[in-house]
Write a protein that holds these residues in place. Structure first.
Motif, PDB file in Angstrom:
ATOM      1  N   ALA A 154      48.633  33.158  42.193  1.00 56.09           N
ATOM      2  CA  ALA A 154      48.767  31.746  42.581  1.00 56.09           C
ATOM      3  C   ALA A 154      47.750  30.826  41.905  1.00 56.09           C
ATOM      4  O   ALA A 154      48.124  29.753  41.418  1.00 56.09           O
ATOM      5  CB  ALA A 154      48.696  31.598  44.098  1.00 56.09           C
ATOM      6  N   PRO A 155      46.467  31.205  41.826  1.00 62.00           N
ATOM      7  CA  PRO A 155      45.494  30.287  41.224  1.00 62.00           C
ATOM      8  C   PRO A 155      45.741  29.981  39.746  1.00 62.00           C
ATOM      9  O   PRO A 155      45.302  28.957  39.244  1.00 62.00           O
ATOM     10  CB  PRO A 155      44.150  31.006  41.396  1.00 62.00           C
ATOM     11  N   ILE A 156      46.453  30.864  39.056  1.00 62.85           N
ATOM     12  CA  ILE A 156      46.690  30.650  37.627  1.00 62.85           C
ATOM     13  C   ILE A 156      48.177  30.500  37.296  1.00 62.85           C
ATOM     14  O   ILE A 156      48.560  30.488  36.125  1.00 62.85           O
ATOM     15  CB  ILE A 156      46.083  31.803  36.791  1.00 62.85           C
ATOM     16  N   SER A 157      49.010  30.360  38.304  1.00 61.83           N
ATOM     17  CA  SER A 157      50.455  30.335  38.087  1.00 61.83           C
ATOM     18  C   SER A 157      50.918  29.185  37.192  1.00 61.83           C
ATOM     19  O   SER A 157      51.904  29.313  36.480  1.00 61.83           O
ATOM     20  CB  SER A 157      51.199  30.293  39.419  1.00 61.83           C
ATOM     21  N   SER A 158      50.204  28.076  37.191  1.00 58.54           N
ATOM     22  CA  SER A 158      50.610  26.940  36.366  1.00 58.54           C
ATOM     23  C   SER A 158      50.456  27.236  34.875  1.00 58.54           C
ATOM     24  O   SER A 158      51.070  26.575  34.046  1.00 58.54           O
ATOM     25  CB  SER A 158      49.801  25.698  36.734  1.00 58.54           C
ATOM     26  N   ARG A 159      49.672  28.243  34.535  1.00 60.86           N
ATOM     27  CA  ARG A 159      49.450  28.599  33.123  1.00 60.86           C
ATOM     28  C   ARG A 159      50.374  29.712  32.652  1.00 60.86           C
ATOM     29  O   ARG A 159      50.323  30.116  31.498  1.00 60.86           O
ATOM     30  CB  ARG A 159      48.005  29.017  32.922  1.00 60.86           C
ATOM     31  N   LEU A 160      51.221  30.234  33.563  1.00 58.04           N
ATOM     32  CA  LEU A 160      52.106  31.348  33.235  1.00 58.04           C
ATOM     33  C   LEU A 160      53.552  30.888  33.159  1.00 58.04           C
ATOM     34  O   LEU A 160      54.003  30.114  34.004  1.00 58.04           O
ATOM     35  CB  LEU A 160      51.973  32.448  34.284  1.00 58.04           C
ATOM     36  N   THR A 161      54.281  31.377  32.164  1.00 57.13           N
ATOM     37  CA  THR A 161      55.699  31.040  32.063  1.00 57.13           C
ATOM     38  C   THR A 161      56.567  32.089  32.742  1.00 57.13           C
ATOM     39  O   THR A 161      57.544  31.756  33.381  1.00 57.13           O
ATOM     40  CB  THR A 161      56.137  30.903  30.597  1.00 57.13           C
ATOM     41  N   ARG A 162      56.187  33.371  32.586  1.00 56.23           N
ATOM     42  CA  ARG A 162      56.987  34.438  33.172  1.00 56.23           C
ATOM     43  C   ARG A 162      56.106  35.622  33.510  1.00 56.23           C
ATOM     44  O   ARG A 162      55.131  35.903  32.815  1.00 56.23           O
ATOM     45  CB  ARG A 162      58.075  34.866  32.187  1.00 56.23           C
ATOM     46  N   VAL A 163      56.478  36.326  34.582  1.00 55.69           N
ATOM     47  CA  VAL A 163      55.799  37.556  34.979  1.00 55.69           C
ATOM     48  C   VAL A 163      56.879  38.621  35.172  1.00 55.69           C
ATOM     49  O   VAL A 163      57.887  38.373  35.833  1.00 55.69           O
ATOM     50  CB  VAL A 163      54.997  37.375  36.289  1.00 55.69           C
ATOM     51  N   ALA A 176      53.117  50.874  38.722  1.00 50.88           N
ATOM     52  CA  ALA A 176      53.527  49.476  38.630  1.00 50.88           C
ATOM     53  C   ALA A 176      52.805  48.856  37.445  1.00 50.88           C
ATOM     54  O   ALA A 176      51.584  48.964  37.329  1.00 50.88           O
ATOM     55  CB  ALA A 176      53.183  48.717  39.900  1.00 50.88           C
ATOM     56  N   THR A 177      53.573  48.243  36.579  1.00 54.38           N
ATOM     57  CA  THR A 177      53.013  47.505  35.454  1.00 54.38           C
ATOM     58  C   THR A 177      53.395  46.054  35.646  1.00 54.38           C
ATOM     59  O   THR A 177      54.573  45.738  35.835  1.00 54.38           O
ATOM     60  CB  THR A 177      53.568  48.023  34.118  1.00 54.38           C
ATOM     61  N   VAL A 178      52.413  45.179  35.632  1.00 52.71           N
ATOM     62  CA  VAL A 178      52.654  43.745  35.779  1.00 52.71           C
ATOM     63  C   VAL A 178      52.265  43.099  34.450  1.00 52.71           C
ATOM     64  O   VAL A 178      51.146  43.252  33.986  1.00 52.71           O
ATOM     65  CB  VAL A 178      51.848  43.135  36.942  1.00 52.71           C
ATOM     66  N   GLU A 179      53.231  42.408  33.857  1.00 47.58           N
ATOM     67  CA  GLU A 179      53.021  41.756  32.571  1.00 47.58           C
ATOM     68  C   GLU A 179      53.191  40.252  32.747  1.00 47.58           C
ATOM     69  O   GLU A 179      54.175  39.798  33.317  1.00 47.58           O
ATOM     70  CB  GLU A 179      54.040  42.270  31.560  1.00 47.58           C
ATOM     71  N   ALA A 180      52.226  39.502  32.265  1.00 45.31           N
ATOM     72  CA  ALA A 180      52.284  38.039  32.371  1.00 45.31           C
ATOM     73  C   ALA A 180      52.334  37.437  30.974  1.00 45.31           C
ATOM     74  O   ALA A 180      51.708  37.941  30.047  1.00 45.31           O
ATOM     75  CB  ALA A 180      51.057  37.514  33.112  1.00 45.31           C
ATOM     76  N   ARG A 181      53.077  36.361  30.873  1.00 50.15           N
ATOM     77  CA  ARG A 181      53.175  35.635  29.617  1.00 50.15           C
ATOM     78  C   ARG A 181      52.570  34.248  29.799  1.00 50.15           C
ATOM     79  O   ARG A 181      53.244  33.337  30.269  1.00 50.15           O
ATOM     80  CB  ARG A 181      54.622  35.547  29.180  1.00 50.15           C
ATOM     81  N   PRO A 211      51.341  38.121  25.494  1.00 53.15           N
ATOM     82  CA  PRO A 211      51.480  38.704  26.836  1.00 53.15           C
ATOM     83  C   PRO A 211      50.301  39.623  27.171  1.00 53.15           C
ATOM     84  O   PRO A 211      49.720  40.249  26.292  1.00 53.15           O
ATOM     85  CB  PRO A 211      52.761  39.528  26.746  1.00 53.15           C
ATOM     86  N   TYR A 212      49.967  39.670  28.445  1.00 55.17           N
ATOM     87  CA  TYR A 212      48.930  40.565  28.963  1.00 55.17           C
ATOM     88  C   TYR A 212      49.551  41.418  30.052  1.00 55.17           C
ATOM     89  O   TYR A 212      50.413  40.944  30.798  1.00 55.17           O
ATOM     90  CB  TYR A 212      47.763  39.770  29.553  1.00 55.17           C
ATOM     91  N   ALA A 213      49.090  42.671  30.165  1.00 55.83           N
ATOM     92  CA  ALA A 213      49.646  43.566  31.172  1.00 55.83           C
ATOM     93  C   ALA A 213      48.545  44.429  31.778  1.00 55.83           C
ATOM     94  O   ALA A 213      47.494  44.645  31.169  1.00 55.83           O
ATOM     95  CB  ALA A 213      50.724  44.456  30.564  1.00 55.83           C
ATOM     96  N   ALA A 214      48.830  44.903  32.980  1.00 49.97           N
ATOM     97  CA  ALA A 214      47.951  45.855  33.663  1.00 49.97           C
ATOM     98  C   ALA A 214      48.830  46.769  34.497  1.00 49.97           C
ATOM     99  O   ALA A 214      49.902  46.356  34.947  1.00 49.97           O
ATOM    100  CB  ALA A 214      46.949  45.131  34.550  1.00 49.97           C
ATOM    101  N   HIS A 215      48.392  47.998  34.696  1.00 53.60           N
ATOM    102  CA  HIS A 215      49.167  48.910  35.533  1.00 53.60           C
ATOM    103  C   HIS A 215      48.263  49.620  36.530  1.00 53.60           C
ATOM    104  O   HIS A 215      47.046  49.659  36.367  1.00 53.60           O
ATOM    105  CB  HIS A 215      49.956  49.917  34.685  1.00 53.60           C
ATOM    106  N   HIS A 216      48.906  50.179  37.546  1.00 56.99           N
ATOM    107  CA  HIS A 216      48.182  50.938  38.567  1.00 56.99           C
ATOM    108  C   HIS A 216      49.123  51.999  39.125  1.00 56.99           C
ATOM    109  O   HIS A 216      50.319  51.750  39.310  1.00 56.99           O
ATOM    110  CB  HIS A 216      47.718  50.011  39.698  1.00 56.99           C
ATOM    111  N   LYS A 267      44.363  43.508  38.889  1.00 61.20           N
ATOM    112  CA  LYS A 267      43.761  43.808  37.584  1.00 61.20           C
ATOM    113  C   LYS A 267      44.191  42.772  36.545  1.00 61.20           C
ATOM    114  O   LYS A 267      43.380  42.319  35.740  1.00 61.20           O
ATOM    115  CB  LYS A 267      44.190  45.198  37.110  1.00 61.20           C
ATOM    116  N   LEU A 268      45.460  42.412  36.568  1.00 57.51           N
ATOM    117  CA  LEU A 268      45.971  41.440  35.611  1.00 57.51           C
ATOM    118  C   LEU A 268      45.320  40.080  35.807  1.00 57.51           C
ATOM    119  O   LEU A 268      44.939  39.412  34.849  1.00 57.51           O
ATOM    120  CB  LEU A 268      47.490  41.322  35.727  1.00 57.51           C
ATOM    121  N   LYS A 269      45.150  39.662  37.045  1.00 57.44           N
ATOM    122  CA  LYS A 269      44.517  38.373  37.304  1.00 57.44           C
ATOM    123  C   LYS A 269      43.083  38.358  36.786  1.00 57.44           C
ATOM    124  O   LYS A 269      42.642  37.377  36.185  1.00 57.44           O
ATOM    125  CB  LYS A 269      44.523  38.021  38.786  1.00 57.44           C
ATOM    126  N   GLN A 270      42.356  39.452  36.992  1.00 60.15           N
ATOM    127  CA  GLN A 270      40.989  39.539  36.480  1.00 60.15           C
ATOM    128  C   GLN A 270      40.972  39.440  34.956  1.00 60.15           C
ATOM    129  O   GLN A 270      40.142  38.749  34.374  1.00 60.15           O
ATOM    130  CB  GLN A 270      40.333  40.844  36.937  1.00 60.15           C
TER     131      GLN A 270
END
Length: 103
Positions: free
Chosen positions: A30-39, A57-62, A68-73, A88-91
């Motif tokens: 939520a704090p960075i959602s305005s800078r993301l186009t797709r997750v 779970a792998t979460v990829e943000a654009r 794109p950046y991604a993190a998994h757990h 992890k992705l937010k960090q």
């Protein structure tokens, strides 16, 4: 921010799973959602019926204008895996946005 949920053939990707994943990702980013186009959230059962910590779970943000950046757990259940991967992705994104703003 558009959110897309993908599952492998071992996981039932029903509406409830999508709802839970979307809520977790929305809250975490939520704090960075305005800078993301797709997750995109990819959920995979890496060990099949063997059990254990087998949900990945792998979460990829654009981010807009960036690669794109991604993190998994890996965890025993979907919500925990998605929550930790999103954290992890937010960090990672916070660090990247911090580098960009300091230039």
């Amino acid at each position: 921010m558009q959110i897309q949920i993908n599952t492998d053939h071992n996981i039932q990707g029903d509406e409830r799973v999508a709802e839970v994943c979307e809520q977790i990702v929305t809250d975490a980013l939520a704090p960075i959602s305005s800078r993301l186009t797709r997750v995109e959230v990819h959920i995979k059962d890496i060990r099949g019926p063997k059990g254990g910590e087998d949900i990945r779970a792998t979460v990829e943000a654009r981010p807009e204008g960036l690669r794109p950046y991604a993190a998994h757990h890996d965890a025993t259940d979907i919500p925990v895996a998605v929550r930790q991967a999103a954290k992890k992705l937010k960090q990672r994104l916070d660090a990247e946005f911090g580098k960009l703003s300091s230039h």
